[in-house]
Enzyme design. Structure first.
Site, PDB file in Angstrom:
ATOM      1  N   HIS A   1     -10.715  -5.175  -3.022  1.00  0.00           N
ATOM      2  CA  HIS A   1      -9.292  -5.257  -2.357  1.00  0.00           C
ATOM      3  C   HIS A   1      -9.341  -5.853  -0.593  1.00  0.00           C
ATOM      4  O   HIS A   1     -10.239  -5.347  -0.076  1.00  0.00           O
ATOM      5  CB  HIS A   1      -8.269  -4.139  -2.780  1.00  0.00           C
ATOM      6  CG  HIS A   1      -9.060  -2.994  -2.260  1.00  0.00           C
ATOM      7  ND1 HIS A   1      -9.835  -2.338  -2.907  1.00  0.00           N
ATOM      8  CD2 HIS A   1      -8.763  -2.304  -0.822  1.00  0.00           C
ATOM      9  CE1 HIS A   1     -10.177  -1.336  -2.177  1.00  0.00           C
ATOM     10  NE2 HIS A   1      -9.661  -1.222  -1.175  1.00  0.00           N
TER      11      HIS A   1
ATOM     12  N   HIS B   1      -7.161  -5.573   2.294  1.00  0.00           N
ATOM     13  CA  HIS B   1      -5.964  -4.815   3.115  1.00  0.00           C
ATOM     14  C   HIS B   1      -5.371  -5.973   4.139  1.00  0.00           C
ATOM     15  O   HIS B   1      -6.193  -6.771   4.904  1.00  0.00           O
ATOM     16  CB  HIS B   1      -6.366  -3.604   3.918  1.00  0.00           C
ATOM     17  CG  HIS B   1      -6.823  -2.608   3.273  1.00  0.00           C
ATOM     18  ND1 HIS B   1      -6.094  -1.625   2.777  1.00  0.00           N
ATOM     19  CD2 HIS B   1      -7.924  -2.135   2.793  1.00  0.00           C
ATOM     20  CE1 HIS B   1      -6.768  -0.532   2.150  1.00  0.00           C
ATOM     21  NE2 HIS B   1      -8.094  -0.918   2.200  1.00  0.00           N
TER      22      HIS B   1
ATOM     23  N   ASN C   1     -12.967  -2.730   2.752  1.00  0.00           N
ATOM     24  CA  ASN C   1     -13.520  -1.537   3.155  1.00  0.00           C
ATOM     25  C   ASN C   1     -14.665  -1.885   1.765  1.00  0.00           C
ATOM     26  O   ASN C   1     -14.426  -1.936   0.634  1.00  0.00           O
ATOM     27  CB  ASN C   1     -12.911  -0.421   2.862  1.00  0.00           C
ATOM     28  CG  ASN C   1     -12.277  -0.233   3.949  1.00  0.00           C
ATOM     29  OD1 ASN C   1     -12.545  -0.207   5.274  1.00  0.00           O
ATOM     30  ND2 ASN C   1     -10.961   0.416   3.742  1.00  0.00           N
TER      31      ASN C   1
ATOM     32  N   ASP D   1       0.768  -1.314   0.017  1.00  0.00           N
ATOM     33  CA  ASP D   1       0.008   0.074   0.124  1.00  0.00           C
ATOM     34  C   ASP D   1       0.993   1.169  -0.027  1.00  0.00           C
ATOM     35  O   ASP D   1       1.989   1.157   0.756  1.00  0.00           O
ATOM     36  CB  ASP D   1      -0.788   0.032   1.188  1.00  0.00           C
ATOM     37  CG  ASP D   1      -1.876   1.020   1.175  1.00  0.00           C
ATOM     38  OD1 ASP D   1      -3.349   0.486   0.976  1.00  0.00           O
ATOM     39  OD2 ASP D   1      -1.832   2.234   1.339  1.00  0.00           O
ATOM     40  N   ILE D   2       0.458   2.273  -0.743  1.00  0.00           N
ATOM     41  CA  ILE D   2       1.469   3.112  -0.794  1.00  0.00           C
ATOM     42  C   ILE D   2       1.312   4.308   0.391  1.00  0.00           C
ATOM     43  O   ILE D   2       2.283   5.008   0.459  1.00  0.00           O
ATOM     44  CB  ILE D   2       0.887   4.110  -2.243  1.00  0.00           C
ATOM     45  CG1 ILE D   2       1.916   5.115  -2.882  1.00  0.00           C
ATOM     46  CG2 ILE D   2      -0.448   5.112  -1.773  1.00  0.00           C
ATOM     47  CD1 ILE D   2       1.666   5.613  -4.111  1.00  0.00           C
TER      48      ILE D   2
ATOM     49  N   GLY E   1     -15.419   3.578   3.970  1.00  0.00           N
ATOM     50  CA  GLY E   1     -14.292   4.460   3.513  1.00  0.00           C
ATOM     51  C   GLY E   1     -13.616   3.688   2.230  1.00  0.00           C
ATOM     52  O   GLY E   1     -12.476   3.970   1.864  1.00  0.00           O
ATOM     53  N   GLN E   2     -14.467   3.041   1.479  1.00  0.00           N
ATOM     54  CA  GLN E   2     -13.758   2.751   0.095  1.00  0.00           C
ATOM     55  C   GLN E   2     -13.566   3.654  -0.761  1.00  0.00           C
ATOM     56  O   GLN E   2     -14.330   4.485  -1.089  1.00  0.00           O
ATOM     57  CB  GLN E   2     -14.673   1.364  -0.507  1.00  0.00           C
ATOM     58  CG  GLN E   2     -14.125   0.745  -1.787  1.00  0.00           C
ATOM     59  CD  GLN E   2     -14.990  -0.305  -2.387  1.00  0.00           C
ATOM     60  OE1 GLN E   2     -16.078  -0.466  -2.144  1.00  0.00           O
ATOM     61  NE2 GLN E   2     -14.320  -0.956  -3.508  1.00  0.00           N
TER      62      GLN E   2
HETATM   63  P1  AMP Z   1      -9.780   1.620   0.423  1.00  0.00           P
HETATM   64  O1  AMP Z   1      -9.922   3.101   1.036  1.00  0.00           O
HETATM   65  O2  AMP Z   1     -10.047   0.327   1.086  1.00  0.00           O
HETATM   66  O3  AMP Z   1     -10.269   1.822  -0.894  1.00  0.00           O
HETATM   67  O4  AMP Z   1      -8.074   1.618   0.075  1.00  0.00           O
HETATM   68  C1  AMP Z   1      -7.525   1.991  -1.122  1.00  0.00           C
HETATM   69  C2  AMP Z   1      -5.939   1.636  -0.687  1.00  0.00           C
HETATM   70  O5  AMP Z   1      -5.251   2.049  -1.899  1.00  0.00           O
HETATM   71  C3  AMP Z   1      -5.605   2.841   0.326  1.00  0.00           C
HETATM   72  O6  AMP Z   1      -5.170   2.263   1.551  1.00  0.00           O
HETATM   73  C4  AMP Z   1      -4.292   3.559  -0.734  1.00  0.00           C
HETATM   74  O7  AMP Z   1      -3.568   3.859   0.146  1.00  0.00           O
HETATM   75  C5  AMP Z   1      -4.225   2.465  -1.460  1.00  0.00           C
HETATM   76  N1  AMP Z   1      -3.414   3.002  -2.872  1.00  0.00           N
HETATM   77  C6  AMP Z   1      -3.840   3.768  -3.703  1.00  0.00           C
HETATM   78  N2  AMP Z   1      -3.197   4.352  -4.588  1.00  0.00           N
HETATM   79  C7  AMP Z   1      -2.220   3.212  -4.661  1.00  0.00           C
HETATM   80  C8  AMP Z   1      -0.948   2.859  -5.367  1.00  0.00           C
HETATM   81  N3  AMP Z   1      -0.855   3.366  -6.679  1.00  0.00           N
HETATM   82  N4  AMP Z   1      -0.219   1.936  -4.948  1.00  0.00           N
HETATM   83  C9  AMP Z   1      -0.392   1.153  -3.948  1.00  0.00           C
HETATM   84  N5  AMP Z   1      -1.514   1.511  -3.202  1.00  0.00           N
HETATM   85  C10 AMP Z   1      -2.367   2.463  -3.399  1.00  0.00           C
END
Ligand code: AMP
Length: 114
Positions: free
Chosen positions: A100, A102, A87, A31-32, A93-94
């Site tokens: 996906h 986490h 999520n 995760d970024i 909070g999606q």
């Molecule tokens: P959600 O809030 O459950 O939709 O989570 C989306 C997740 O994707 C968040 O934790 C972000 O930090 C992660 N995310 C968004 N863009 C990227 C990316 N380019 N590379 C890795 N993780 C990402």
């Protein structure tokens, strides 16, 4: 044509990611914005926007993601445990509309979640 999600762009190698695991059905990458020392995003390659869109034909793929998370946990030596979070929708909070998981580890987590 609808826009590709950021995760589809990662699958298609249009944007970089630190990939931890990949097979024909799924991808796991860092995760970024990590919320724990280990924070991976585990996704099916099939584009399913959210849990609510999962159908019976996705059962094997979704089940496979859990086997992959177990495999990753063993590879990373996560003997202290780990948390899996999904999520689904705005109240949860999606942000990215591609199903996906986490996978979080490396610290203790509170309950109830925020
Ligand atoms: P959600 O809030 O459950 O939709 O989570 C989306 C997740 O994707 C968040 O934790 C972000 O930090 C992660 N995310 C968004 N863009 C990227 C990316 N380019 N590379 C890795 N993780 C990402």
């Amino acid at each position: 044509m609808t826009q590709k999600t950021i995760f589809k762009k990662i699958i298609d190698r249009e944007i970089p990611a630190e990939i931890e695991y990949e097979d024909e059905l799924c991808l796991a990458f860092k995760d970024i914005h990590p919320q724990a020392p280990v924070h991976l995003v585990v996704i099916p390659k099939k584009e399913i926007p959210m849990v609510d869109d999962i159908t019976e034909e996705d059962e094997a793929t979704i089940g496979h993601l859990f086997v992959v998370m177990r495999t990753i946990a063993r590879q990373l030596g996560l003997t202290g445990g780990y948390r899996v979070v999904v999520n689904n929708g705005p109240d949860a909070g999606q942000e990215v509309m591609h199903v996906h998981y986490h996978m979080l580890a490396g610290r203790k987590f509170g309950w109830p979640p925020g």
